[in-house]
Design a protein around this motif. Structure first.
Motif, PDB file in Angstrom:
ATOM      1  N   ILE A 413       0.838  -1.202   0.000  1.00 49.70           N
ATOM      2  CA  ILE A 413       0.000   0.000   0.000  1.00 49.70           C
ATOM      3  C   ILE A 413       0.871   1.250   0.000  1.00 49.70           C
ATOM      4  O   ILE A 413       0.540   2.258  -0.639  1.00 49.70           O
ATOM      5  CB  ILE A 413      -0.947  -0.010   1.219  1.00 49.70           C
ATOM      6  CG1 ILE A 413      -1.957  -1.172   1.079  1.00 49.70           C
ATOM      7  CG2 ILE A 413      -1.697   1.309   1.342  1.00 49.70           C
ATOM      8  CD1 ILE A 413      -2.836  -1.389   2.286  1.00 49.70           C
ATOM      9  N   ALA A 414       1.994   1.193   0.704  1.00 51.38           N
ATOM     10  CA  ALA A 414       2.909   2.341   0.756  1.00 51.38           C
ATOM     11  C   ALA A 414       3.414   2.709  -0.639  1.00 51.38           C
ATOM     12  O   ALA A 414       3.638   3.892  -0.939  1.00 51.38           O
ATOM     13  CB  ALA A 414       4.079   2.037   1.680  1.00 51.38           C
ATOM     14  N   GLU A 415       3.576   1.694  -1.493  1.00 54.60           N
ATOM     15  CA  GLU A 415       4.053   1.951  -2.849  1.00 54.60           C
ATOM     16  C   GLU A 415       3.024   2.700  -3.693  1.00 54.60           C
ATOM     17  O   GLU A 415       3.367   3.267  -4.740  1.00 54.60           O
ATOM     18  CB  GLU A 415       4.419   0.631  -3.520  1.00 54.60           C
ATOM     19  CG  GLU A 415       5.632  -0.057  -2.892  1.00 54.60           C
ATOM     20  CD  GLU A 415       5.945  -1.386  -3.550  1.00 54.60           C
ATOM     21  OE1 GLU A 415       5.263  -1.721  -4.544  1.00 54.60           O
ATOM     22  OE2 GLU A 415       6.864  -2.084  -3.091  1.00 54.60           O
ATOM     23  N   LEU A 416       1.772   2.712  -3.247  1.00 57.36           N
ATOM     24  CA  LEU A 416       0.720   3.419  -3.984  1.00 57.36           C
ATOM     25  C   LEU A 416       0.824   4.927  -3.846  1.00 57.36           C
ATOM     26  O   LEU A 416       0.182   5.672  -4.596  1.00 57.36           O
ATOM     27  CB  LEU A 416      -0.661   2.958  -3.498  1.00 57.36           C
ATOM     28  CG  LEU A 416      -0.999   1.460  -3.662  1.00 57.36           C
ATOM     29  CD1 LEU A 416      -2.376   1.170  -3.080  1.00 57.36           C
ATOM     30  CD2 LEU A 416      -0.936   1.046  -5.127  1.00 57.36           C
ATOM     31  N   ASP A 417       1.618   5.393  -2.890  1.00 61.72           N
ATOM     32  CA  ASP A 417       1.785   6.839  -2.703  1.00 61.72           C
ATOM     33  C   ASP A 417       2.283   7.504  -3.978  1.00 61.72           C
ATOM     34  O   ASP A 417       1.902   8.637  -4.298  1.00 61.72           O
ATOM     35  CB  ASP A 417       2.761   7.125  -1.556  1.00 61.72           C
ATOM     36  CG  ASP A 417       2.181   6.737  -0.201  1.00 61.72           C
ATOM     37  OD1 ASP A 417       0.972   6.414  -0.143  1.00 61.72           O
ATOM     38  OD2 ASP A 417       2.932   6.735   0.794  1.00 61.72           O
ATOM     39  N   ALA A 418       3.136   6.794  -4.708  1.00 65.18           N
ATOM     40  CA  ALA A 418       3.695   7.339  -5.950  1.00 65.18           C
ATOM     41  C   ALA A 418       2.623   7.505  -7.033  1.00 65.18           C
ATOM     42  O   ALA A 418       2.817   8.245  -8.003  1.00 65.18           O
ATOM     43  CB  ALA A 418       4.807   6.428  -6.461  1.00 65.18           C
ATOM     44  N   LEU A 419       1.472   6.820  -6.843  1.00 64.74           N
ATOM     45  CA  LEU A 419       0.383   6.900  -7.828  1.00 64.74           C
ATOM     46  C   LEU A 419      -0.736   7.831  -7.385  1.00 64.74           C
ATOM     47  O   LEU A 419      -1.761   7.941  -8.072  1.00 64.74           O
ATOM     48  CB  LEU A 419      -0.186   5.499  -8.083  1.00 64.74           C
ATOM     49  CG  LEU A 419       0.800   4.440  -8.602  1.00 64.74           C
ATOM     50  CD1 LEU A 419       0.105   3.096  -8.747  1.00 64.74           C
ATOM     51  CD2 LEU A 419       1.400   4.874  -9.933  1.00 64.74           C
ATOM     52  N   LEU A 440      -3.434  -4.252   6.233  1.00 67.00           N
ATOM     53  CA  LEU A 440      -4.625  -3.407   6.333  1.00 67.00           C
ATOM     54  C   LEU A 440      -5.770  -4.161   5.658  1.00 67.00           C
ATOM     55  O   LEU A 440      -5.576  -4.814   4.629  1.00 67.00           O
ATOM     56  CB  LEU A 440      -4.408  -2.054   5.641  1.00 67.00           C
ATOM     57  CG  LEU A 440      -3.372  -1.114   6.272  1.00 67.00           C
ATOM     58  CD1 LEU A 440      -3.252   0.162   5.435  1.00 67.00           C
ATOM     59  CD2 LEU A 440      -3.739  -0.771   7.704  1.00 67.00           C
ATOM     60  N   ILE A 441      -6.960  -4.058   6.245  1.00 63.44           N
ATOM     61  CA  ILE A 441      -8.114  -4.819   5.756  1.00 63.44           C
ATOM     62  C   ILE A 441      -8.995  -3.933   4.881  1.00 63.44           C
ATOM     63  O   ILE A 441      -9.301  -2.784   5.248  1.00 63.44           O
ATOM     64  CB  ILE A 441      -8.933  -5.361   6.942  1.00 63.44           C
ATOM     65  CG1 ILE A 441      -8.070  -6.334   7.763  1.00 63.44           C
ATOM     66  CG2 ILE A 441     -10.196  -6.055   6.449  1.00 63.44           C
ATOM     67  CD1 ILE A 441      -8.718  -6.767   9.051  1.00 63.44           C
ATOM     68  N   PHE A 442      -9.382  -4.455   3.736  1.00 60.61           N
ATOM     69  CA  PHE A 442     -10.291  -3.710   2.863  1.00 60.61           C
ATOM     70  C   PHE A 442     -11.643  -3.514   3.552  1.00 60.61           C
ATOM     71  O   PHE A 442     -12.212  -4.469   4.104  1.00 60.61           O
ATOM     72  CB  PHE A 442     -10.513  -4.464   1.551  1.00 60.61           C
ATOM     73  CG  PHE A 442      -9.396  -4.311   0.561  1.00 60.61           C
ATOM     74  CD1 PHE A 442      -9.322  -3.196  -0.266  1.00 60.61           C
ATOM     75  CD2 PHE A 442      -8.412  -5.285   0.436  1.00 60.61           C
ATOM     76  CE1 PHE A 442      -8.299  -3.052  -1.189  1.00 60.61           C
ATOM     77  CE2 PHE A 442      -7.382  -5.152  -0.484  1.00 60.61           C
ATOM     78  CZ  PHE A 442      -7.321  -4.033  -1.295  1.00 60.61           C
ATOM     79  N   LYS A 443     -12.166  -2.292   3.505  1.00 63.03           N
ATOM     80  CA  LYS A 443     -13.490  -2.028   4.083  1.00 63.03           C
ATOM     81  C   LYS A 443     -14.597  -2.613   3.216  1.00 63.03           C
ATOM     82  O   LYS A 443     -15.654  -3.001   3.728  1.00 63.03           O
ATOM     83  CB  LYS A 443     -13.699  -0.516   4.227  1.00 63.03           C
ATOM     84  CG  LYS A 443     -12.896   0.136   5.344  1.00 63.03           C
ATOM     85  CD  LYS A 443     -13.270   1.608   5.476  1.00 63.03           C
ATOM     86  CE  LYS A 443     -12.588   2.246   6.683  1.00 63.03           C
ATOM     87  NZ  LYS A 443     -12.968   3.668   6.850  1.00 63.03           N
ATOM     88  N   GLN A 444     -14.357  -2.666   1.912  1.00 65.37           N
ATOM     89  CA  GLN A 444     -15.391  -3.115   0.980  1.00 65.37           C
ATOM     90  C   GLN A 444     -15.370  -4.650   0.865  1.00 65.37           C
ATOM     91  O   GLN A 444     -14.303  -5.261   0.787  1.00 65.37           O
ATOM     92  CB  GLN A 444     -15.180  -2.493  -0.405  1.00 65.37           C
ATOM     93  CG  GLN A 444     -15.388  -0.980  -0.438  1.00 65.37           C
ATOM     94  CD  GLN A 444     -14.256  -0.202   0.228  1.00 65.37           C
ATOM     95  OE1 GLN A 444     -13.120  -0.644   0.240  1.00 65.37           O
ATOM     96  NE2 GLN A 444     -14.581   0.954   0.790  1.00 65.37           N
ATOM     97  N   GLY A 445     -16.556  -5.233   0.830  1.00 64.13           N
ATOM     98  CA  GLY A 445     -16.657  -6.687   0.804  1.00 64.13           C
ATOM     99  C   GLY A 445     -16.548  -7.301  -0.576  1.00 64.13           C
ATOM    100  O   GLY A 445     -16.224  -8.477  -0.716  1.00 64.13           O
ATOM    101  N   THR A 446     -16.809  -6.514  -1.626  1.00 64.13           N
ATOM    102  CA  THR A 446     -16.750  -7.033  -2.991  1.00 64.13           C
ATOM    103  C   THR A 446     -15.964  -6.072  -3.875  1.00 64.13           C
ATOM    104  O   THR A 446     -15.799  -4.889  -3.552  1.00 64.13           O
ATOM    105  CB  THR A 446     -18.160  -7.204  -3.592  1.00 64.13           C
ATOM    106  OG1 THR A 446     -18.769  -5.901  -3.736  1.00 64.13           O
ATOM    107  CG2 THR A 446     -19.035  -8.077  -2.703  1.00 64.13           C
TER     108      THR A 446
END
Length: 526
Positions: A413-419, A440-446
């Motif tokens: 997820i940290a690598e997404l900062d560049a995007l 980290l857990i996704f809040k969305q179920g689908t």
């Protein structure tokens, strides 16, 4: 594709091979052997005689006998075995004719029959080669998974299994028992001893919660350096450059358009591609690719000249025979995979239709990462089985639930900062995992809910693709819940605390006093 060549003994010349085949056939016919038995016995002797011509033919006696058993006995009921039977029948038929005409002056007929025998011989060898490639790759990749999670000590245990068993149901039973079942049971004992579980009160239920990460916590977290085998290296070289990618595409096209396989739910284009990748270990595919392109260039250059029709027919025949060899090798690979999936499911014993579909998918891909995911899936299954076994007989008071929530690694997820990821966006998509700071857990179920939330946040397209890739990666936080119904206990006894203690003892955590139960509840609510 360099191929996975092993040191081979010198190949006997054609006359010596024909002499051996004739002697074998004559000996079996003298016994008045039934046709089906005759074919199996001829094939068995054929494999033994030609094992020096098979790349990577195993050294271990049990693995040799396993390959022979698969080809001569265990695959007889598979649709793909019809090709083997047809080729073997042609081989035996031509041998019979050759034996009758041998010594005659009809050299043209003898030469034609010899050519037919050699062609059938080549196809039979390619079938065996496909079985060997697939068997070795499966064995080597499972060994790598064991080494990855258990370290060097796993090698001796795994190699002992290879020495004791053929690659059949007994092998998979022993492998599952040693590397999955026993590991889950030992991990459970450790979790109980360390009190890594939680015990909480939720309305009329006492909830006993286990986290799967604690069960896998004893596994090695660092991948040890692994020396790839020749088969693994050759497999990984497939499509590694433009030339080998072209060979793979041509091989795949040949298998799909050539109607090599009987289409079924398992025989999808995706699975055929996995088979084609294994077939491309064989150097013959590279040779086929080169010859095919040269032939096509030659045909185009010569145009439609009538004088070249005979030459063109020769080219087409040669290309067709090269395709037949690829098809034969693919049949061997396909039969092996089908048998492995069948034997594995028999060894597993208890599974649902959904389990079978998922496990079959992992096995048919064969790659190390696919088998690694299978390893964790099996651990989840075995831990569920273990808890269900402890619940058995008290189902009216004990309920079992499994919670699976998708998650992503903090470092990914940290690598997404560049995007374009930031704290606000991150807070809308993920929750902190209270039991594991690395996730980290996704809040969305689908995936649909996740996509809708990302569109609402107006995320950049590249960032959306990267997040969906993490979501589809298939990492889950898995929690196992045993819900103890206090109401159900109250209906059958006045001694609620005593019955509760009796039920908890099933899991090795029974409290001996009311004070200890209260203490555990308070600890679980912190």
């Amino acid at each position: 594709m360099s191929g996975a060549n092993s040191e081979q003994s010198q190949v006997p010349d054609k006359d010596k091979r024909l002499e051996f085949y004739l002697k074998t056939l004559k000996k079996l016919k003298e016994r008045s052997t039934l046709r089906e038995v005759l074919e199996r016995e001829v094939f068995l002797e054929f494999i033994k005689f030609n094992n020096g011509r098979i790349n990577e033919f195993p050294l271990l006696e049990k693995q040799q006998s396993g390959i022979i058993a698969l080809l001569c006995h265990r695959s007889l009921d598979l649709p793909s075995h019809e090709f083997v039977k047809k080729t073997l029948s042609e081989f035996i038929l031509m041998l019979g004719r050759y034996g009758k005409l041998k010594g005659s002056k009809d050299n043209d007929t003898l030469d034609a029959i010899q050519a037919s025998i050699v062609n059938a011989e080549t196809l039979l060898i390619k079938i065996v080669q496909g079985v060997v490639y697939a068997s070795c790759l499966i064995s080597d990749n499972f060994e790598e998974v064991a080494l990855r999670h258990f370290g060097e000590s796993a090698l001796k245990r795994y190699n002992t299994l290879l020495e004791q068993f053929e690659l059949d149901t007994e092998f998979w039973q022993a492998m599952i028992e040693q590397f999955i079942t026993q590991e889950v049971e030992s991990s459970f004992v450790q979790v109980i001893g360390d009190e890594s579980y939680s015990l909480t009160r939720e309305k009329s239920y006492l909830v006993l919660r286990f986290i799967f990460d604690d069960i896998t916590g004893r596994l090695s977290s660092k991948n040890p350096p692994i020396d790839k085998t020749r088969i693994q290296t050759s497999y990984e070289d497939v499509s590694s450059n433009e030339e080998s990618l072209g060979t793979l595409k041509l091989t795949l096209k040949s298998l799909i358009e050539g109607g090599v396989f009987i289409r079924s739910e398992e025989m999808t284009n995706v699975n055929i591609e996995h088979i084609a990748r294994i077939v491309c270990i064989d150097p013959a595919t590279t040779q086929f690719s080169v010859e095919f392109r040269e032939a096509m260039d030659q045909i185009r250059e010569e145009g439609n000249s009538d004088s070249d029709n005979e030459r063109e027919e020769d080219i087409v025949r040669n290309i067709q025979f090269a395709q037949d060899q690829i098809g034969a090798c693919a049949i061997g690979v396909s039969m092996t995979i089908d048998i492995v999936v069948r034997d594995f499911m028999i060894a597993l014993k208890n599974f649902t239709a959904q389990d079978e579909k998922i496990i079959s998918g992992f096995l048919r891909r064969l790659e190390v990462n696919s088998l690694d995911r299978l390893f964790f899936y099996l651990m989840e299954m075995k831990f569920s089985e273990l808890l269900k076994k402890k619940i058995r007989g008290e189902e009216s008071k004990l309920l079992f639930r499994v919670l699976r929530r998708r998650r992503a690694c903090v470092s990914d997820i940290a690598e997404l900062d560049a995007l374009g990821m930031n704290k606000i966006r991150k807070a809308r998509l993920w929750l902190r995992d209270s039991s594991n700071e690395n996730w980290l857990i996704f809040k969305q179920g689908t995936a649909k809910e996740l996509l809708a939330e990302m569109q609402l946040l107006a995320l950049e397209r590249e960032l959306i693709r990267a997040i969906l890739k993490l979501y589809e990666k298939g990492d889950f936080k898995v929690e196992y819940l045993v819900l103890v119904s206090l109401q159900a206990i109250a209906k059958v006894t006045k001694d609620i605390r005593g019955k509760l203690n009796e039920l908890l003892v099933r899991f090795g955590i029974g409290a001996k006093s009311e004070e200890e139960i209260v203490k555990k509840l308070k600890a679980g609510q912190k």
